[in-house]
Design an enzyme around this catalytic site. Structure first.
Site, PDB file in Angstrom:
ATOM      1  N   ALA A 121       0.842  -1.207   0.000  1.00 23.94           N
ATOM      2  CA  ALA A 121       0.000   0.000   0.000  1.00 23.94           C
ATOM      3  C   ALA A 121       0.869   1.245   0.000  1.00 23.94           C
ATOM      4  O   ALA A 121       1.716   1.439   0.861  1.00 23.94           O
ATOM      5  CB  ALA A 121      -0.890   0.016   1.242  1.00 23.94           C
ATOM      6  N   TYR A 153       6.769  11.267   5.476  1.00 19.90           N
ATOM      7  CA  TYR A 153       5.812  10.176   5.237  1.00 19.90           C
ATOM      8  C   TYR A 153       5.818   9.799   3.754  1.00 19.90           C
ATOM      9  O   TYR A 153       5.898   8.628   3.383  1.00 19.90           O
ATOM     10  CB  TYR A 153       4.417  10.628   5.693  1.00 19.90           C
TER      11      TYR A 153
END
Ligand code: NAD
Length: 354
Positions: A121, A153
Site C-alpha cells: 500500500a 511520510y
C-alpha cells in the site's frame, strides 16, 4: 497476482484492512491478520472472527521472526500496516518512520523468501505538491524539504515502492503497488482528521465546519468498499504483477464546496469557518492545490469503476455521524473523535484528504 488461498494481511485490523479482510473471507479465502493494534482495532474484525478461516495475530511487522513464521503459512501478502495519523507520528516520529521503511522491508523480504506475491500500500502523498491535473502513475513527485514532517511520510512510502520494484526486477518477487487517494467510510481512524467525516460530525452537531486555508484546494474521495473492490480485482489479476495503480474517486470538489454540500445534505444550519493553515497545522505547512487521480490504468486492466457517487459518500458519512451522536456507535470507535483527540485535530503530517 494469481489466485491465492491464504492471505497475510498486515494492518488488517485497520480501516482499509478490515474491509479487505471481510471481502477476502466472503470470497472464500483464508486470512491471517498481523496488526499491532496501534491505530487498528480488534472490533473492526468482529465479523471476521466468526469465520473458521480467519486468525488475528497481535504483533508488529518489525518483528522479523514473527513475520517470517506467518508469511510461511500464506501464499500472498497484502501489506497495509503503516504508522499513519497525526497523533502517532507526532508522538513517535522516528518510530513511525522506521515502521514505514523497516517494517515494509521486513515484510517484502519474508514474502520473497517464501515465494508469496505481495501487494504494497502506497499513497497519493507520493506525488507531493504536483497539482497538474489528473495524476497518472508516472507523474513527477514534487516535494518540499525533508525537514517538513509531511514529506517524510511521502518519502518513506516512496522508499517502500522502490524496494518493492527492485525486489520484483532483481529477485523476481511478484509485487503490485497501490496508491490510495482519500479513502473514506466506516471504521476510519480518527487519527487522520479526514475532512469528510470531520465535516459530517460538525454539521450533525450544528458546529461550524472548519475549512483549512482558502477552501479552493480540490480533492476526490473514494468509498472504502470501492477501494477494496479495486484491490480484490488486482489480487486476482496476473497482469497486475510488477505494476503500480492509483485507486481513487473521480468526482473532484473543492474543500469549500464540500463543506457547503455536507451542510446541505445534512439539512444543517452550521456555518463555514476558515482557518489559516498556520493555525490549523503550525508554521511552514505545505499543501497542494489539487489532488486528482488518473485511474485509467486500473480501469483498463480490471474494468473497475467506483460504485459510490460523492453524494453517497457524503450521505454515508452523515449517517455514521448521526449514529455516533446518538450513541449507536461507541464513543471511542474509529471515525469518532474520541480517545483524547481534539475536536479539530491538527495535522502537520496529513494523510490524504484533509
Ligand atoms: P489504519 O491506521 O486504519 O491502518 C493501519 C494499520 O496498521 C492499523 O491497523 C495499525 O494498527 C497497523 N499497524 C501500524 N503499525 C504497525 C506495526 N508496526 N505492525 C503491525 N501493524 C501495524 O489506516 P488505513 O487508512 O487503513 O491505511 C492502510 C494503508 O493504506 C496504510 O499503508 C496507509 O499508508 C495507506 N493509505 C491510506 C489512505 C486512506 O485514505 N485511508 C490513503 C493513502 C494511503
Amino acid at each position: 497476482m494469481n489466485y491465492c488461498t491464504t492471505y497475510l494481511v498486515t494492518g488488517g485490523a485497520g480501516f482499509i484492512g478490515s474491509h479487505l479482510v471481510d471481502g477476502l473471507l466472503a470470497a472464500g479465502r483464508r486470512v491471517v491478520v498481523l496488526d499491532n493494534l496501534s491505530t487498528g482495532r480488534a472490533e473492526n474484525l468482529a465479523s471476521a472472527m466468526e469465520h473458521s478461516g480467519f486468525r488475528l495475530v497481535q504483533g508488529s511487522v518489525l518483528d522479523a521472526p514473527l513475520v517470517d513464521e506467518l508469511t510461511r503459512e500464506c501464499d500472498a501478502v497484502v501489506h497495509l500496516a503503516a504508522a499513519v495519523g497525526v497523533k502517532l507520528i507526532i508522538e513517535q516520529p522516528l518510530t513511525s518512520f522506521i515502521t514505514n521503511i523497516r517494517g515494509t522491508e521486513t515484510v517484502i523480504d519474508a514474502a520473497h523468501r517464501h515465494g508469496c506475491g505481495i501487494v504494497v500500500a502506497s499513497t497519493s502523498e507520493i506525488y507531493g505538491k504536483n497539482s497538474h491535473g489528473a495524476l497518472g502513475e508516472m507523474a513527477d513527485r514534487i516535494l518540499g524539504s525533508p525537514s517538513v514532517a509531511r514529506w517524510s511520510y511521502s518519502t518513506a512510502k516512496a522508499v517502500d515502492e522502490v524496494l518493492a520494484n527492485l525486489y520484483h526486477r532483481e529477485r523476481g518477487l511478484k509485487t503490485t503497488i497501490v496508491r490510495f487517494f482519500n479513502v473514506v467510510g466506516p471504521r476510519q481512524s480518527p487519527a487522520y482528521g479526514m475532512v469528510v467525516p470531520r465535516f459530517a460530525r460538525q454539521a450533525v452537531a450544528g458546529e461550524s465546519l472548519t475549512v483549512h486555508g482558502t477552501g479552493r484546494q480540490r480533492r476526490c474521495f473514494v468509498h472504502v468498499t470501492d477501494a477494496v473492490a479495486a484491490l480484490l480485482l488486482l489480487l486476482d489479476n496476473p497482469a497486475a504483477n510488477g505494476e503500480t495503480f492509483n485507486i481513487g474517486g473521480e468526482e473532484e470538489i473543492s474543500v469549500g464546496e464540500l463543506a457547503e454540500r455536507v451542510i446541505a445534505q445534512a439539512g444543517s444550519a452550521s456555518a463555514v469557518r476558515h482557518l489559516p493553515y498556520g493555525e490549523a497545522y503550525g508554521p511552514g505547512f505545505e499543501d497542494m492545490e489539487r489532488r486528482l487521480p488518473d485511474t485509467t490504468k486500473l480501469r483498463e486492466l480490471t474494468g473497475w469503476r467506483p460504485r459510490h457517487s460523492l453524494g453517497e459518500v457524503v450521505a454515508a458519512a452523515i449517517a455514521e455521524a448521526r449514529e455516533q451522536r446518538d450513541g449507536m456507535v461507541p464513543a471511542d470507535a474509529p471515525g469518532v473523535l474520541g480517545r483524547g483527540s481534539p475536536a479539530t485535530p491538527p495535522a502537520p503530517v496529513a494523510e490524504d484528504g484533509r
